[in-house]
Enzyme design. Structure first.
Site, PDB file in Angstrom:
ATOM      1  N   PHE A 296       0.845  -1.196   0.000  1.00 22.17           N
ATOM      2  CA  PHE A 296       0.000   0.000   0.000  1.00 22.17           C
ATOM      3  C   PHE A 296       0.885   1.252   0.000  1.00 22.17           C
ATOM      4  CE2 PHE A 296      -2.398   3.418   1.964  1.00 22.17           C
ATOM      5  CZ  PHE A 296      -3.658   3.290   1.392  1.00 22.17           C
ATOM      6  N   ASP A 297       1.893   1.240   0.898  1.00 21.20           N
ATOM      7  CA  ASP A 297       2.793   2.396   0.990  1.00 21.20           C
ATOM      8  C   ASP A 297       3.540   2.632  -0.316  1.00 21.20           C
ATOM      9  OD1 ASP A 297       1.968   2.706   3.532  1.00 21.20           O
ATOM     10  OD2 ASP A 297       3.727   1.804   4.475  1.00 21.20           O
TER      11      ASP A 297
ATOM     12  N   SER B 241     -29.895  20.776  17.737  1.00 16.60           N
ATOM     13  CA  SER B 241     -29.525  19.757  18.723  1.00 16.60           C
ATOM     14  C   SER B 241     -30.768  18.948  19.089  1.00 16.60           C
ATOM     15  CB  SER B 241     -28.905  20.412  19.945  1.00 16.60           C
ATOM     16  OG  SER B 241     -29.864  21.257  20.513  1.00 16.60           O
ATOM     17  N   LEU B 242     -30.613  18.012  19.997  1.00 18.30           N
ATOM     18  CA  LEU B 242     -31.731  17.156  20.401  1.00 18.30           C
ATOM     19  C   LEU B 242     -32.133  17.523  21.815  1.00 18.30           C
ATOM     20  CD1 LEU B 242     -30.222  13.763  19.209  1.00 18.30           C
ATOM     21  CD2 LEU B 242     -32.126  14.967  18.145  1.00 18.30           C
TER      22      LEU B 242
ATOM     23  N   GLU C  81     -30.527   4.281  18.316  1.00 14.54           N
ATOM     24  CA  GLU C  81     -29.098   4.204  18.000  1.00 14.54           C
ATOM     25  C   GLU C  81     -28.267   4.831  19.108  1.00 14.54           C
ATOM     26  OE1 GLU C  81     -28.520   7.488  14.714  1.00 14.54           O
ATOM     27  OE2 GLU C  81     -30.314   6.331  14.317  1.00 14.54           O
TER      28      GLU C  81
ATOM     29  N   LYS D  99     -25.772   7.382  20.991  1.00 19.57           N
ATOM     30  CA  LYS D  99     -25.443   8.810  20.939  1.00 19.57           C
ATOM     31  C   LYS D  99     -23.942   8.934  21.196  1.00 19.57           C
ATOM     32  CE  LYS D  99     -26.965  13.290  22.693  1.00 19.57           C
ATOM     33  NZ  LYS D  99     -25.670  13.897  22.732  1.00 19.57           N
TER      34      LYS D  99
ATOM     35  N   ASP E 279     -20.339  10.646  21.695  1.00 18.68           N
ATOM     36  CA  ASP E 279     -19.956  11.851  22.427  1.00 18.68           C
ATOM     37  C   ASP E 279     -18.664  12.441  21.862  1.00 18.68           C
ATOM     38  OD1 ASP E 279     -20.020  13.816  24.289  1.00 18.68           O
ATOM     39  OD2 ASP E 279     -19.345  12.586  25.966  1.00 18.68           O
TER      40      ASP E 279
ATOM     41  N   ARG F 151     -20.475  22.270  13.420  1.00 12.76           N
ATOM     42  CA  ARG F 151     -21.798  22.779  13.734  1.00 12.76           C
ATOM     43  C   ARG F 151     -21.802  24.310  13.878  1.00 12.76           C
ATOM     44  NH1 ARG F 151     -26.141  21.462  17.424  1.00 12.76           N
ATOM     45  NH2 ARG F 151     -24.975  19.804  18.390  1.00 12.76           N
TER      46      ARG F 151
ATOM     47  N   GLU G  27     -20.406  12.319  13.902  1.00 15.68           N
ATOM     48  CA  GLU G  27     -19.612  12.739  15.044  1.00 15.68           C
ATOM     49  C   GLU G  27     -18.137  12.430  14.776  1.00 15.68           C
ATOM     50  OE1 GLU G  27     -21.915  13.975  16.848  1.00 15.68           O
ATOM     51  OE2 GLU G  27     -21.070  14.319  18.838  1.00 15.68           O
TER      52      GLU G  27
ATOM     53  N   TYR H 231     -26.811  10.683  10.050  1.00 16.36           N
ATOM     54  CA  TYR H 231     -27.989  11.458   9.643  1.00 16.36           C
ATOM     55  C   TYR H 231     -27.776  11.987   8.225  1.00 16.36           C
ATOM     56  CZ  TYR H 231     -31.486  15.290  10.053  1.00 16.36           C
ATOM     57  OH  TYR H 231     -32.528  16.155   9.882  1.00 16.36           O
TER      58      TYR H 231
ATOM     59  N   LYS I 287     -35.168   8.051  16.957  1.00 16.79           N
ATOM     60  CA  LYS I 287     -35.640   8.849  15.819  1.00 16.79           C
ATOM     61  C   LYS I 287     -36.857   8.179  15.197  1.00 16.79           C
ATOM     62  CE  LYS I 287     -30.911  10.106  14.655  1.00 16.79           C
ATOM     63  NZ  LYS I 287     -29.759   9.814  13.812  1.00 16.79           N
TER      64      LYS I 287
ATOM     65  N   LYS J 106     -30.274  10.293  27.811  1.00 15.70           N
ATOM     66  CA  LYS J 106     -28.887  10.356  28.304  1.00 15.70           C
ATOM     67  C   LYS J 106     -28.653   9.315  29.391  1.00 15.70           C
ATOM     68  CE  LYS J 106     -26.633  14.067  28.057  1.00 15.70           C
ATOM     69  NZ  LYS J 106     -25.582  14.740  27.334  1.00 15.70           N
TER      70      LYS J 106
ATOM     71  N   CYS K  86       5.382  24.021  49.883  1.00 20.49           N
ATOM     72  CA  CYS K  86       5.496  22.711  49.243  1.00 20.49           C
ATOM     73  C   CYS K  86       5.451  21.597  50.295  1.00 20.49           C
ATOM     74  CB  CYS K  86       6.806  22.636  48.453  1.00 20.49           C
ATOM     75  SG  CYS K  86       7.099  20.985  47.789  1.00 20.49           S
TER      76      CYS K  86
ATOM     77  N   CYS L  17       9.260  19.959  50.233  1.00 22.81           N
ATOM     78  CA  CYS L  17      10.484  20.686  50.608  1.00 22.81           C
ATOM     79  C   CYS L  17      10.210  21.968  51.382  1.00 22.81           C
ATOM     80  CB  CYS L  17      11.322  20.971  49.372  1.00 22.81           C
ATOM     81  SG  CYS L  17      10.582  22.215  48.305  1.00 22.81           S
TER      82      CYS L  17
ATOM     83  N   CYS M  75       5.722  24.702  43.065  1.00 25.39           N
ATOM     84  CA  CYS M  75       6.861  24.794  43.971  1.00 25.39           C
ATOM     85  C   CYS M  75       8.039  25.234  43.099  1.00 25.39           C
ATOM     86  CB  CYS M  75       7.160  23.432  44.607  1.00 25.39           C
ATOM     87  SG  CYS M  75       8.791  23.406  45.374  1.00 25.39           S
TER      88      CYS M  75
ATOM     89  N   CYS N 193      13.829  19.985  45.192  1.00 28.34           N
ATOM     90  CA  CYS N 193      12.619  19.312  45.656  1.00 28.34           C
ATOM     91  C   CYS N 193      12.571  17.924  45.002  1.00 28.34           C
ATOM     92  CB  CYS N 193      11.424  20.163  45.258  1.00 28.34           C
ATOM     93  SG  CYS N 193       9.856  19.463  45.730  1.00 28.34           S
TER      94      CYS N 193
HETATM   95  S1  IVH Z   1     -29.093  12.940  14.977  1.00 26.82           S
HETATM   96  C1  IVH Z   1     -31.521  17.167  14.446  1.00 26.82           C
HETATM   97  N1  IVH Z   1     -27.841  10.872  15.902  1.00 26.82           N
HETATM   98  O1  IVH Z   1     -25.954  14.735  19.589  1.00 26.82           O
HETATM   99  C2  IVH Z   1     -30.418  16.502  15.153  1.00 26.82           C
HETATM  100  N2  IVH Z   1     -27.169  12.994  16.710  1.00 26.82           N
HETATM  101  O2  IVH Z   1     -27.667  17.072  20.998  1.00 26.82           O
HETATM  102  C3  IVH Z   1     -30.018  15.259  14.475  1.00 26.82           C
HETATM  103  N3  IVH Z   1     -25.260  12.917  18.271  1.00 26.82           N
HETATM  104  O3  IVH Z   1     -25.998  17.464  17.419  1.00 26.82           O
HETATM  105  C4  IVH Z   1     -28.886  14.626  15.132  1.00 26.82           C
HETATM  106  N4  IVH Z   1     -25.003  10.733  18.238  1.00 26.82           N
HETATM  107  O4  IVH Z   1     -23.842  16.034  17.615  1.00 26.82           O
HETATM  108  C5  IVH Z   1     -27.941  12.208  15.946  1.00 26.82           C
HETATM  109  N5  IVH Z   1     -26.806   8.910  16.576  1.00 26.82           N
HETATM  110  C6  IVH Z   1     -26.895  10.238  16.630  1.00 26.82           C
HETATM  111  C7  IVH Z   1     -26.040  11.023  17.421  1.00 26.82           C
HETATM  112  C8  IVH Z   1     -26.204  12.416  17.446  1.00 26.82           C
HETATM  113  C9  IVH Z   1     -24.557  11.879  18.722  1.00 26.82           C
HETATM  114  C10 IVH Z   1     -25.000  14.306  18.665  1.00 26.82           C
HETATM  115  C11 IVH Z   1     -25.050  15.295  17.540  1.00 26.82           C
HETATM  116  C12 IVH Z   1     -26.207  16.184  17.864  1.00 26.82           C
HETATM  117  C13 IVH Z   1     -26.266  16.076  19.348  1.00 26.82           C
HETATM  118  C14 IVH Z   1     -27.659  16.362  19.850  1.00 26.82           C
END
Ligand code: IVH
Length: 708
Positions: free
Chosen positions: A34-35, A80-81, A110, A112, A114, A133, A169, A222, A284, A308, A403, A406, A421, A427
């Site tokens: 590959f390289d 956001s959600l 699904e 979420k 982070d 965003r 994400e 999404y 969703k 959450k 400290c 020391c 310190c 120390c």
């Molecule tokens: S759908 C209209 N799906 O959580 C919003 N968001 O507070 C559609 N996030 O802004 C977002 N996992 O940054 C969606 N499976 C997932 C997610 C997800 C993490 C984040 C995303 C969003 C925030 C919502």
């Protein structure tokens, strides 16, 4: 085949292998092949810049160009959600949707993730842009950085729509997060609190080469556009996977609240085994036409909600507060708690950050503290149960002024929350920490000497400073008692009231050490002593830039050390440099310049340098290596380096091989042309080379070959 076609063929093949490797987890060629293919493409692109393509696989390595980000409006706002924390709130969400839709609907459940969200636009199957965003209306264009992420395909396969957006994400996997923080600790850079901060910090770096080195991940969840393949969100995500996109794999279509609850309960436990951070579940409404019927509020969709996970929290009584002293002298307050079970581990200590945090909690010994271990690895105190206080409450916790090791008065640098310190050379944890840094792999790379050895030598007065290393003798080491790691003095045990001074002699004769712990019966043998002396001897070949790094000048990490070495060329010019000379060097600002001046104005550091210079360490750049001219003397020969050398370091030999048109290869095979053999080379390499009839050359032979 003409050049253009060949370039395109190589790009197609590399995209295909990238997909097989990163998306399908089913590579069909070796990394070396590959390289090789990548190198061929890179060479051709350099030679024929007219065929430049911003989506070529070569663009993933990142560029050195630093620029601030331009901004771009989102075609569809990035909302956001709304968050829920109980299954009842989820039920209410379903009821609300049901009363508007008045028909059955499916929910896609699904994970979420982070991290930090990003929106990717693909046009004609090519990644067109990646935008953060931002404020939801417009975000930063981070396309160059996102292109370095291996799991983001630059080119799609299959029957994708002509134009669409896919959001997801950007994440830094736990493993990378740990590695990065370890590296930052070594460089004395501030640590990232959690992978989310690390991911968003990395995505906003101006230098995409550094971004490329950090191994970010992107998980997409999404899709948006006017010609999506299906009315089902679930189906669209599955389609996106077929096009080569790295989508969220753990989706489940749910018909009722029971299905949702099962999904939540499963992942609340199982998420601990995922390589990336998650903080909940997203639910969703699956049908896009139903989503449109439900619409949005000002901030979030009515068709989706986040559930959450509870950050795991426990309550425990504060027994005492310790103050740790780090290598740089930074003082960290740590809460010692009644041991409690939290996220599968027993927690006895939690971070208290700094003086401001202690004041804000109005912390008292005996307080019942709330402890959480969220995205962070180190548990933290998030609050105090004030109602639980009674007449037995202990003393108010105050920050120390001296400290704990020391007893030197602490100082606070302007603009910093922490106390230090300042007794850098007197120390113990600072002196010992600097020795550990000095011997570390990226500094002097003294093999066979680790923190345990340093501890043993330090506790027994064999070493008081890194400059003592080069006057060590076998006799001095043999019979020195060895401290086991479990006996190693734990600075966390130090509270402000149990300091017992113990002094030892040497150049730095007023170092305050720890009270001696129970000593083991193990002692250093002659065999080990000989090994240690040999590796110390070998370290004299380490190039100047790494010696500068090894000295532990506060805020001087590897990169700055390299720049200082290149700029000043030798230690005397660096010592003599004035503030104005220093800030002339790239990457050196006010804070670093002042710290360098501080370091060299301490006579003890100058004495150490003299001792190291007399011992034969490199205090000027290696002119032969650094000024060597490019040649193609080696004519593409494949060379394997093995063992240790006396005239130059391994890194320098690697550099010389490349500079003279050779190739560095890591293992011996029939394609190897030479084995550059030093002392102590691995017997298996030697045997293999002999068997294959490969020419074995010494460092003198090699230097002759390249006319040096
Ligand atoms: S759908 C209209 N799906 O959580 C919003 N968001 O507070 C559609 N996030 O802004 C977002 N996992 O940054 C969606 N499976 C997932 C997610 C997800 C993490 C984040 C995303 C969003 C925030 C919502």
């Amino acid at each position: 085949m003409d050049i253009k076609n060949h370039i395109e063929e190589l790009r197609r093949e590399l995209h295909r292998h990238n997909d097989l490797y990163y998306i399908e987890s089913n590579p069909t060629i070796s990394d070396i092949d590959f390289d090789k293919m990548m190198k061929e493409l890179q060479d051709l692109e350099n030679q024929y810049p007219e065929y430049y393509d911003s989506n070529s696989p070569t663009q993933r390595v990142g560029s050195d160009i630093t620029s601030s980000f331009s901004q771009q409006n989102h075609k569809y706002p990035m909302l956001s959600l709304s968050n829920t924390y109980t299954i009842n709130e989820v039920r209410e969400f379903l009821n609300r949707a049901s009363s508007i839709l008045k028909e059955p609907f499916k929910i896609c459940a699904e994970l979420k993730y982070d991290g930090t969200s990003v929106s990717l636009t693909y046009i004609d199957g090519k990644l067109d842009s990646a935008v953060t965003r931002g404020d939801g209306e417009k975000g930063d264009v981070v396309t160059a950085n996102v292109k370095t992420i291996r799991t983001v395909p630059l080119i799609l396969k299959g029957d994708y729509p002509q134009e669409f957006e896919i959001r997801g994400e950007i994440l830094l996997p736990w493993k990378e997060f740990d590695r990065l923080n370890k590296e930052r600790e070594a460089q004395e850079e501030p640590l990232f609190a959690n992978p989310r901060n690390a991911a968003s910090g990395t995505l906003k770096l101006q230098n995409s080469k550094i971004v490329a080195s950090r191994k970010l991940e992107a998980i997409l969840y999404y899709m948006l556009g006017s010609e999506l393949p299906s009315d089902s969100h679930y189906e669209n995500i599955k389609k996106a996977q077929e096009w080569g996109l790295n989508v969220s794999k753990h989706l489940k279509l749910c018909d009722n609240i029971e299905d949702i609850e099962t999904f939540i309960n499963y992942w609340d436990k199982e998420r601990k085994n995922l390589p990336v951070a998650t903080d909940g579940i997203v639910l969703k409404v699956d049908s896009i036409s139903q989503q449109q019927k439900l619409g949005f509020t000002a901030k979030s969709p009515r068709w989706a909600i986040a559930y959450k996970f509870q950050a795991e929290r426990a309550e425990s009584e504060l027994q005492s507060v310790s103050f740790q002293v780090g290598r740089t002298g930074i003082i960290t307050p740590v809460a010692n708690l009644q041991p409690i079970q939290l996220s599968g581990t027993i927690v006895k200590r939690a971070s208290l950050y700094n003086e401001d945090a202690i004041k804000a909690f109005d912390l008292h010994i005996g307080d019942i503290c709330y402890v959480e271990k969220g995205g962070e690895i180190i548990p933290k105190i998030v609050g105090i149960d004030l109602d639980a206080r009674n007449e037995r409450l202990g003393a108010k916790v105050t920050f120390i002024s001296h400290c704990p090791v020391c007893n030197t008065p602490l100082i606070r640098y302007e603009g910093e929350a922490g106390y230090y310190c300042p007794n850098q050379n007197g120390c113990a944890p600072q002196v010992k920490g600097r020795m550990e840094h000095f011997i570390s792999r990226r500094a002097m790379n003294i093999d066979g000497v680790g923190p345990e050895t340093i501890d043993s030598f330090f506790a027994n007065g064999v070493l008081t400073n890194y400059s003592d290393l080069y006057s060590l003798t076998v006799e001095r080491i043999v019979n020195c008692p060895r401290i086991k790691s479990s006996d190693i003095y734990d600075y966390e045990d130090y509270t402000s009231d149990n300091t017992k001074d113990q002094k030892i002699g040497g150049l730095f004769d007023n170092i305050v050490t720890q009270p001696a712990k129970a000593k083991s019966n193990r002692r250093f043998t002659e065999l080990i002593a000989n090994k240690i002396i040999k590796s110390i001897e070998n370290s004299k070949n380490v190039p100047f830039e790494r010696v500068v790094y090894a000295l532990s000048i506060r805020f001087v990490g590897e990169t700055v050390a390299k720049k200082l070495a290149k700029h000043f060329k030798d230690i005397d010019s660096l010592i003599a440099a004035k503030y104005e000379d220093l800030i002339d060097v790239e990457d050196v600002g006010d804070r670093i310049a002042k710290s360098i001046i501080d370091f060299f104005s301490d006579n003890r550091n100058l004495i150490s340098i003299e001792i190291l210079r007399n011992a034969g360490l490199k205090f000027k750049i290696d002119e032969i290596v650094d000024d060597a001219e490019k040649s193609d003397t080696l004519n593409g020969a494949s060379i394997v380096i093995s063992g240790t050398f006396t005239k130059h370091s391994r890194d320098e030999y690697k550099h010389l091989i490349e500079l003279n048109g050779g190739k560095n290869i890591s293992s011996v095979s029939s394609k190897t042309d030479y084995l550059l053999a030093g002392d102590n080379m691995g017997p298996s390499k030697l045997e293999k080379a002999n068997k294959l009839g490969i020419k074995i050359i010494s460092e003198d032979d090699f230097l002759k070959m390249i006319n040096q």
